[in-house]
Design a protein around this motif. Structure first.
Motif, PDB file in Angstrom:
ATOM      1  N   ARG A 509       0.838  -1.211   0.000  1.00 57.17           N
ATOM      2  CA  ARG A 509       0.000   0.000   0.000  1.00 57.17           C
ATOM      3  C   ARG A 509       0.875   1.265   0.000  1.00 57.17           C
ATOM      4  N   SER A 534      -4.691   0.715  -9.823  1.00 53.39           N
ATOM      5  CA  SER A 534      -5.991   1.103  -9.256  1.00 53.39           C
ATOM      6  C   SER A 534      -7.053   0.037  -9.534  1.00 53.39           C
ATOM      7  N   HIS A 540      -5.613  -2.985  -0.683  1.00 56.93           N
ATOM      8  CA  HIS A 540      -4.558  -2.104  -0.150  1.00 56.93           C
ATOM      9  C   HIS A 540      -3.847  -1.371  -1.284  1.00 56.93           C
ATOM     10  N   ARG A 542      -5.209  -0.699  -4.217  1.00 55.75           N
ATOM     11  CA  ARG A 542      -6.166   0.275  -4.776  1.00 55.75           C
ATOM     12  C   ARG A 542      -6.207   1.531  -3.904  1.00 55.75           C
ATOM     13  N   TYR A 543      -6.180   1.333  -2.581  1.00 54.86           N
ATOM     14  CA  TYR A 543      -6.171   2.481  -1.652  1.00 54.86           C
ATOM     15  C   TYR A 543      -4.912   3.330  -1.894  1.00 54.86           C
ATOM     16  N   ASP A 571     -16.101   1.815  -4.553  1.00 56.36           N
ATOM     17  CA  ASP A 571     -15.440   0.502  -4.484  1.00 56.36           C
ATOM     18  C   ASP A 571     -16.198  -0.411  -3.521  1.00 56.36           C
ATOM     19  N   PHE A 575     -12.531   0.847   3.145  1.00 52.81           N
ATOM     20  CA  PHE A 575     -11.394   1.768   3.314  1.00 52.81           C
ATOM     21  C   PHE A 575     -10.874   2.297   1.972  1.00 52.81           C
ATOM     22  N   VAL A 576     -11.135   1.562   0.889  1.00 55.21           N
ATOM     23  CA  VAL A 576     -10.757   2.076  -0.441  1.00 55.21           C
ATOM     24  C   VAL A 576     -11.646   3.269  -0.787  1.00 55.21           C
ATOM     25  N   ARG A 577     -12.943   3.135  -0.470  1.00 55.93           N
ATOM     26  CA  ARG A 577     -13.859   4.262  -0.702  1.00 55.93           C
ATOM     27  C   ARG A 577     -13.406   5.474   0.103  1.00 55.93           C
ATOM     28  N   GLN A 578     -13.011   5.224   1.363  1.00 54.22           N
ATOM     29  CA  GLN A 578     -12.547   6.321   2.225  1.00 54.22           C
ATOM     30  C   GLN A 578     -11.357   7.047   1.597  1.00 54.22           C
ATOM     31  N   GLY A 579     -10.346   6.267   1.166  1.00 47.63           N
ATOM     32  CA  GLY A 579      -9.152   6.867   0.568  1.00 47.63           C
ATOM     33  C   GLY A 579      -9.475   7.625  -0.707  1.00 47.63           C
ATOM     34  N   TRP A 663      -3.841   6.384   8.794  1.00 46.26           N
ATOM     35  CA  TRP A 663      -4.287   4.974   8.710  1.00 46.26           C
ATOM     36  C   TRP A 663      -4.137   4.301  10.081  1.00 46.26           C
TER      37      TRP A 663
END
Length: 892
Positions: A509, A534, A540, A542-543, A571, A575-579, A663
């Protein structure tokens, strides 16, 4: 080297120079390391200044080895200095890169001692440009050298001629008496002339020392952000109402969003209005809530300590208050004085060292955690040995809570020094058992090699081969920071290798995220490089790809970046959406809906996520933080990692590097405030005051306007579910539409007949019937074509702005100075601090930005509950005093 090959290259270089193809000759000379040919190509070109600027650009962009780049820049400085009219602005920028403060001090002193006022203005402009690069240790060096130059003024030449000697008998002749009197008068005259010159120099010196210490620019920025604050408190109100009180993550995220939204504005209205809600924060959430005040009041150097006084440890560490509030307050002091901590360092050191026996051990650690972070921020990059020893003492207590902050703090203190202390930190990271301490040290070690490029290779190799994944993770940051902004191919290859091959998700990541730091000087490359990553199966990775794009394309509004992030905002992994939401906000900061319609879509998406009761916590947190970043600094700041002269903004890069650690530890979110740059044009006169004058933005106002404030109706509406449409309803609707169209046609026909009969009359005015017909037709046109009304008044193609003004990065190319205006800039700069020559000095000046925000009345700055008025509300409160009562008679 084969001499025949050498001869070919020689002939090519000579031919390019003879044919006047100087740019090709310069490129080849740099590539072949022929500095003699480089000098020849520059000196023989028609426009030497333009050629030198071209050389500086390509040496930063294409020369990969740091040491060789320094050689090229040394040559350029030499050529600059031999010119009849040297470009001192460019020379000082080169000297800053070469880390030669004495050269800069010499040039500044020469300009300050000049009798020409314009030279002093140029010196001030150079100082402001150097401050923009945020290299605290270098600026303090320059300032101190100027001080020593003042303490040993060069003696005026007239003092060398002493009084005439008497003859051998001791009796002076009458002629000698007269000569002596004349000499004394001349001496007195010279002394009087020298005194005003020294007084002028002393006055200019005090001004430039104020600039170099950062105090002048900080004060002006503070006034600008306070007076132009346009944050919308209704957004925060909506977030607060829609977030469940039990959800501590979203509660804290709202506090972070408020701090980011009001960064540097001194407006803490939201906190004052919601004290009960705020008091629900406990333990570390209370630490964060208190620290948030440091972001809101960032730059309040004079009143910082008094602002935080209610929360600070009263008698050493642990004066009976909450240790979380006390630790948070010390962290807040660091944020207020970030990179300008001369006035607060000693207090933070005392707070770190003082130990109170009565205080529970854990409480002491919380306070030490805050003090370490605060001290690292205040002494950023100063490499102060005494402070380092204080922090090391805390580290060696081997406490996970204080040790993590100590590790990061050591890195902040030694940022970019490539100090041998890194080996000491690495050794301790191998000894300790605490993951938190290892992580803090891993980041700290990476910070020490910031900007050192190939010098850091040995340390990077050592960290990336380590068995401990946390140290390999630190190795990714070391690669990111050592090669930050260089777009170095070797660094990119290494990071891509780790992104796909390391066994630890953390390392993978971070390797992808690190690409953002290496590539921020060429933001358009990043989406292309991380596009495949991506789409990785590993969330991880993707984030990491999302944040890499967010970091390198921050504030650019780059279309490719937005296109890459859009699918990631929905996504499947939370956590990917968050990032992706946070990264999207970073890319879109200060981009208006008129220039990219996707900005409006994104704002509505954030609102939907925040209001949706079924949305998961991670996404909600991302949406809340994204809302804060989009409107950061009262909608008057952007995220900027490069200065106008294409130097790294050290504090900004370091701020984002530590921010990306949220994180693991949420309070580090506040480090993003270090990367904020005001989107302001602030013109200054010789007295460093802000005169009022107008200039032109040659673009449609809507392209760069503030976002419109949200209305209550949109915020209270629930998420709408699409309504089911029956086929019978659809048919009925179609019939009604047809009937309406037929009626409209009849009305148009009749109104057309009326208008033709009215047209035949020769009267000057129109009858009321005509007017009715006209208005009816206009109404019909509006129903038929809503855009028709807009076409009546086209939007102007330019806008007149008044100094100081908000000028966003995309707007800079449209900024023009009015012809025959009173003020002319010392150098053409579309934003930032610009020194102005006054062409009509005899006329009185009108000044702007005269009011500084006060520490006590900061709540007034928020204006009404919508927070739109800024400082206007406090001014209005003074003007609108109640009238005295009418005369009356009092009867008992």
């Amino acid at each position: 080297m084969d001499p025949r090959l050498e001869a070919i290259v020689e002939r090519m270089l000579d031919k390019c120079i003879l044919d006047g193809r100087y740019q090709q000759a310069i490129g080849m000379a740099i590539e072949c390391r022929r500095l003699d040919k480089l000098e020849e190509a520059i000196t023989r070109s028609e426009n030497i200044h333009a050629t030198l600027s071209y050389c500086i650009n390509i040496s930063h962009s294409y020369v990969n080895l740091r040491e060789y780049r320094r050689e090229v820049l040394r040559l350029l400085v030499k050529v600059y200095q031999e010119l009849p009219s040297p470009d001192y602005l460019s020379i000082c920028q080169c000297l800053m890169f070469l880390d030669e403060p004495e050269g800069v001090a010499t040039i500044l002193e020469k300009l300050l001692r000049s009798e020409n006022k314009d030279d002093a203005l140029l010196a001030f402009q150079i100082a402001f440009d150097l401050v923009e690069n945020e290299h605290q240790a270098f600026l303090l060096n320059v300032r101190n050298r100027l001080s020593s130059a003042q303490s040993q003024p060069s003696e005026p030449a007239h003092q060398e001629s002493a009084a005439p000697e008497s003859d051998q008998t001791g009796n002076a002749t009458a002629a000698e008496d007269v000569q002596m009197t004349d000499g004394t008068q001349a001496l007195n005259r010279n002394v009087q002339e020298a005194d005003p010159i020294e007084a002028t120099y002393a006055e200019r010196l005090s001004k430039i020392k104020g600039i170099l210490s950062g105090e002048t620019s900080i004060q002006l920025t503070l006034q600008f952000l306070y007076s132009h604050n346009k944050s919308d408190l209704l957004i925060l109100k909506t977030i607060k109402q829609s977030v469940e009180m039990r959800n501590s993550v979203c509660h804290s995220a709202t506090i972070y969003a408020n701090a980011i939204m009001h960064a540097g504005t001194t407006v803490d209205t939201f906190l004052r209005e919601n004290l009960d809600w705020l008091s629900r924060a406990t333990n570390w959430a209370k630490f964060s809530a208190t620290a948030g005040l440091g972001v809101i009041h960032r730059g309040h150097l004079q009143q910082g300590r008094s602002l935080m006084a209610p929360y600070l440890p009263q008698s050493g560490a642990g004066g009976g208050g909450s240790p979380y509030s006390e630790g948070g307050a010390l962290y807040a002091l660091g944020l207020i004085h970030a990179n300008h901590g001369e006035g607060i360092k000693q207090f933070l050191r005392d707070s770190l060292r003082s130990t109170n026996v009565e205080v529970l051990a854990f409480y002491k650690l919380v306070i030490q955690h805050g003090a370490c972070l605060g001290l690292g921020l205040a002494a950023l990059g100063t490499a102060d040995e005494d402070i380092y020893d204080d922090i090391k003492t805390v580290l060696y207590t081997d406490s996970a809570v204080a040790g993590e902050a100590a590790g990061i703090s050591m890195g902040l203190l030694m940022v970019g020094t490539a100090s041998e202390k890194a080996a000491e930190m690495l050794a301790y990271a191998h000894e300790t058992q605490h993951e938190k301490i290892i992580r803090g040290l891993a980041l700290g070690i990476a910070l020490t090699v910031y900007g050192r490029e190939e010098e850091a290779d040995t340390l990077i190799e050592q960290m990336t081969r380590d068995q401990d994944p946390i140290l390999r993770y630190g190795g990714m940051y070391a690669l990111a920071l050592a090669y930050s902004g260089t777009a170095n191919n070797k660094a990119i290859r290494q990071l891509l290798h780790f992104a796909v091959s390391d066994v630890s998700n953390d390392v993978r990541r971070t390797a992808v995220l690190a690409l953002g730091f290496v590539l921020y000087s060429e933001p358009e490359q990043t989406p292309r490089i991380v596009s495949l990553l991506s789409e990785s199966y590993n969330p991880h990775v993707r984030y990491g790809a999302a944040l890499a794009v967010g970091i390198s394309c921050a504030g650019t509004g780059l279309s490719e970046a937005i296109s890459l992030l859009e699918p990631l905002t929905s996504d499947v992994v939370d956590f990917v959406r968050q990032g992706a939401l946070i990264a999207m906000a970073m890319v879109m900061v200060q981009i208006s809906e008129a220039s990219d319609s996707r900005v409006g879509t994104f704002r509505r998406q954030l609102e939907k996520i925040i209001l949706d009761k079924h949305e998961d916590t991670m996404s909600k947190m991302g949406a809340i933080l994204a809302s804060g970043i989009l409107d950061a600094g009262g909608r008057n700041v952007t995220i900027k990692l490069l200065s106008k002269t294409k130097h790294d903004k050290i504090t900004a890069v370091v701020g984002l590097a530590v921010f990306s650690q949220f994180w693991y530890w949420y309070p580090l979110i506040y480090f993003i405030s270090l990367s904020f740059s005001p989107t302001a044009f602030i013109g200054l006169n010789y007295d460093l005051k802000v005169p009022k004058f107008e200039f032109l933005s040659h673009a449609k106002p809507s392209l760069f306007e503030y976002p419109r404030p949200i209305t209550v109706s949109t915020t209270t509406s629930a998420v709408k579910i699409p309504t089911a449409v029956l086929s019978t309803s659809a048919r009925a609707k179609a019939r009604a539409t047809k009937k309406e169209a037929d009626q409209k046609a009849v009305v148009e026909k009749s109104s057309g007949a009326e208008s033709s009969s009215a047209g035949s009359s020769t009267g000057k005015g129109k009858s009321s019937g005509d007017k009715d017909g006209d208005s009816m037709q206009r109404t019909i046109q509006m129903v038929d074509n809503p855009a028709a009304e807009k076409r009546v008044e086209p939007e102007p193609s330019f806008e007149i702005l008044t100094n100081p003004a908000r000028v966003v990065p995309a707007q800079e190319k449209f900024i023009k100075f009015l012809e025959e205006g009173r003020y002319v800039p010392v150098k053409l700069a579309p934003s930032g601090f610009v020194l102005l020559k006054d062409l009509r000095p005899a006329e009185p000046e009108v000044l702007s930005l005269t009011d500084a925000p006060s520490s006590t009345g900061s709540a007034a700055a928020g204006g009404s509950t919508t927070g739109q008025q800024g400082s206007a509300s406090s001014a209005m409160a003074v003007d609108e005093e109640p009238q005295p009562p009418q005369p009356f008679e009092y009867t008992s």
